[in-house]
Write a protein that holds these residues in place. Structure first.
Motif, PDB file in Angstrom:
ATOM      1  N   ASN A 180     -83.985 -50.854 -12.954  1.00 52.01           N
ATOM      2  CA  ASN A 180     -85.400 -51.162 -13.185  1.00 52.01           C
ATOM      3  C   ASN A 180     -86.145 -50.981 -11.871  1.00 52.01           C
ATOM      4  N   GLU A 181     -86.962 -49.925 -11.784  1.00 49.69           N
ATOM      5  CA  GLU A 181     -87.683 -49.620 -10.549  1.00 49.69           C
ATOM      6  C   GLU A 181     -89.049 -50.294 -10.487  1.00 49.69           C
ATOM      7  N   GLU A 182     -89.410 -51.013 -11.546  1.00 50.58           N
ATOM      8  CA  GLU A 182     -90.692 -51.721 -11.552  1.00 50.58           C
ATOM      9  C   GLU A 182     -90.560 -53.062 -10.834  1.00 50.58           C
ATOM     10  N   LYS A 183     -91.707 -53.733 -10.660  1.00 49.94           N
ATOM     11  CA  LYS A 183     -91.719 -55.030 -10.001  1.00 49.94           C
ATOM     12  C   LYS A 183     -91.909 -56.170 -10.993  1.00 49.94           C
ATOM     13  N   GLY A 212     -81.560 -54.382 -23.127  1.00 48.80           N
ATOM     14  CA  GLY A 212     -81.725 -55.744 -22.642  1.00 48.80           C
ATOM     15  C   GLY A 212     -82.830 -55.804 -21.599  1.00 48.80           C
ATOM     16  N   GLU A 213     -83.244 -56.974 -21.250  1.00 48.65           N
ATOM     17  CA  GLU A 213     -84.249 -57.144 -20.200  1.00 48.65           C
ATOM     18  C   GLU A 213     -83.571 -57.034 -18.842  1.00 48.65           C
ATOM     19  N   VAL A 214     -84.169 -56.221 -17.959  1.00 45.82           N
ATOM     20  CA  VAL A 214     -83.597 -55.981 -16.634  1.00 45.82           C
ATOM     21  C   VAL A 214     -84.559 -56.528 -15.584  1.00 45.82           C
ATOM     22  N   LYS A 215     -84.041 -57.303 -14.661  1.00 43.30           N
ATOM     23  CA  LYS A 215     -84.871 -57.914 -13.618  1.00 43.30           C
ATOM     24  C   LYS A 215     -85.457 -56.838 -12.700  1.00 43.30           C
ATOM     25  N   PRO A 216     -86.574 -57.157 -12.030  1.00 41.21           N
ATOM     26  CA  PRO A 216     -87.216 -56.169 -11.147  1.00 41.21           C
ATOM     27  C   PRO A 216     -86.284 -55.677 -10.047  1.00 41.21           C
ATOM     28  N   GLU A 217     -86.302 -54.357  -9.816  1.00 42.77           N
ATOM     29  CA  GLU A 217     -85.567 -53.716  -8.720  1.00 42.77           C
ATOM     30  C   GLU A 217     -84.088 -54.119  -8.718  1.00 42.77           C
ATOM     31  N   SER A 218     -83.490 -54.139  -9.895  1.00 39.19           N
ATOM     32  CA  SER A 218     -82.065 -54.474 -10.002  1.00 39.19           C
ATOM     33  C   SER A 218     -81.374 -53.505 -10.952  1.00 39.19           C
ATOM     34  N   THR A 219     -80.038 -53.525 -10.943  1.00 38.53           N
ATOM     35  CA  THR A 219     -79.217 -52.620 -11.750  1.00 38.53           C
ATOM     36  C   THR A 219     -78.308 -53.425 -12.674  1.00 38.53           C
ATOM     37  N   VAL A 220     -78.194 -52.968 -13.928  1.00 40.41           N
ATOM     38  CA  VAL A 220     -77.279 -53.590 -14.887  1.00 40.41           C
ATOM     39  C   VAL A 220     -76.398 -52.503 -15.499  1.00 40.41           C
ATOM     40  N   ILE A 221     -75.288 -52.914 -16.093  1.00 44.54           N
ATOM     41  CA  ILE A 221     -74.373 -51.989 -16.773  1.00 44.54           C
ATOM     42  C   ILE A 221     -74.329 -52.354 -18.249  1.00 44.54           C
ATOM     43  N   ARG A 222     -74.590 -51.361 -19.092  1.00 47.18           N
ATOM     44  CA  ARG A 222     -74.459 -51.531 -20.541  1.00 47.18           C
ATOM     45  C   ARG A 222     -73.298 -50.656 -21.020  1.00 47.18           C
ATOM     46  N   SER A 223     -72.373 -51.227 -21.791  1.00 45.94           N
ATOM     47  CA  SER A 223     -71.154 -50.522 -22.201  1.00 45.94           C
ATOM     48  C   SER A 223     -71.130 -50.311 -23.708  1.00 45.94           C
TER      49      SER A 223
END
Length: 322
Positions: A180-183, A212-223
């Motif tokens: 998520n590159e947004e703030k 899913g909801e992704v926090k600002p400027e962070s990375t998540v993994i969806r499998s």
């Protein structure tokens, strides 16, 4: 002799007078004339409009209308909040030396919160001296609709792991990395993952899931798990949907039968992969949080120190009265 001796002095005085007169009359002067600049105009456009931020492209038009100094120039762009008056962002660009009569357009981009309005100021410097400035106001940025294609999410990478091989079919777990590159927190969007045979283009499997909801400027993994025939090469396609519109695409590759170049020959051959050798059915356990050890419940009866004291007392009394 005395009259002859005064001639050199008179000649020296005459030369000094001529030099002073020449300076005073402008015959000898500084050849570098001071330069004068003007900021003629400023244009603003929105390059990218997100849900919380907007990228503004500001073009400033600079004219050097007089002077011939060869000093370097720079342009400083500042954005002040109209509500608080605080400096929100700034950016500087080096312009080098401008020629007399030259008009130069300079484009700069500022990323600003999409709230209220701003006062944008362009300040021109020659070396460290301010030469000119211009400003423009913008209002109601929060009324700008966000770009349909911009949801702030990017598909940065994909990993693949063989979970099982049976009956000529391969079960592959696909890990999709979303940034998520947004703030602000991203929306929970639908995501379609497809696996397609590389040559024939036939679809082997597809799975719907959520970002899913992704926090600002962070990375998540969806499998997701995909099933496909063994000994083929595949393209894994990921599509993120915002309602009925595809807003982001990504690709990964699974080669279970790769073609390799034969050394010392201009030919290729198919390499047979033993897919079962990569089988990994063991689940990766999440690292548990540290927990303070639970206190053991106390047992009824006497504690150990008290029991020892009573036992010792009983021995003494037995010796005394025994």
């Amino acid at each position: 002799m005395g009259k002859l001796g005064t001639k050199p002095v008179q000649i020296l005085l005459l030369i000094s007078f001529v030099i002073v007169f020449a300076f005073g009359s402008g015959c000898v002067q500084n050849f570098e004339k001071e330069s004068y600049y003007s900021i003629k105009d400023m244009d603003i456009s929105a390059d990218r409009t997100g849900t919380a931020f907007v990228d503004l492209n500001v073009t400033t038009y600079i004219e050097k209308y007089d002077g011939d100094s060869m000093k370097n120039t720079s342009l400083l762009l500042k954005a002040y909040s109209r509500e608080s008056g605080l400096l929100e962002a700034q950016k500087e660009v080096k312009l080098g030396v401008l020629k007399k009569g030259e008009t130069k357009s300079v484009s700069q981009t500022l990323s600003l919160p999409k709230t209220g309005g701003y006062n944008l100021r362009s300040v021109l410097f020659e070396e460290s001296t301010q030469k000119s400035n211009g400003e423009i106001d913008i209002h109601n940025l929060d009324s700008l609709p966000p770009d349909v294609q911009d949801v702030g999410l990017e598909i940065s990478e994909m990993d693949f792991r063989v979970k099982g091989v049976e009956g000529g079919k391969v079960l592959v777990e696909s890990d999709i990395y979303l940034i998520n590159e947004e703030k602000e927190v991203s929306k929970d969007l639908r995501m379609l993952v497809k696996v397609r045979e590389m040559d024939a283009g036939l679809l082997a499997d597809k799975v719907w899931t959520q970002t899913g909801e992704v926090k600002p400027e962070s990375t998540v993994i969806r499998s997701v798990n995909l099933t496909m025939p063994d000994q083929y090469n595949y393209i894994v396609e990921v599509m993120i949907w915002n309602n009925d519109t595809i807003v982001k695409n990504g690709e990964g590759y699974i080669q279970l039968s790769p073609k390799v170049k034969v050394k010392d020959r201009n030919t290729t051959e198919t390499r047979k992969i033993q897919t079962s050798e990569f089988e990994n059915v063991q689940e990766t356990e999440a690292v548990p949080k540290e927990e303070s050890p639970a206190e053991e419940p106390s047992t009824p009866g006497f504690g150990l120190p008290l029991s020892a004291i009573l036992l010792f007392s009983a021995v003494i009394l037995r010796r005394k009265f025994g």
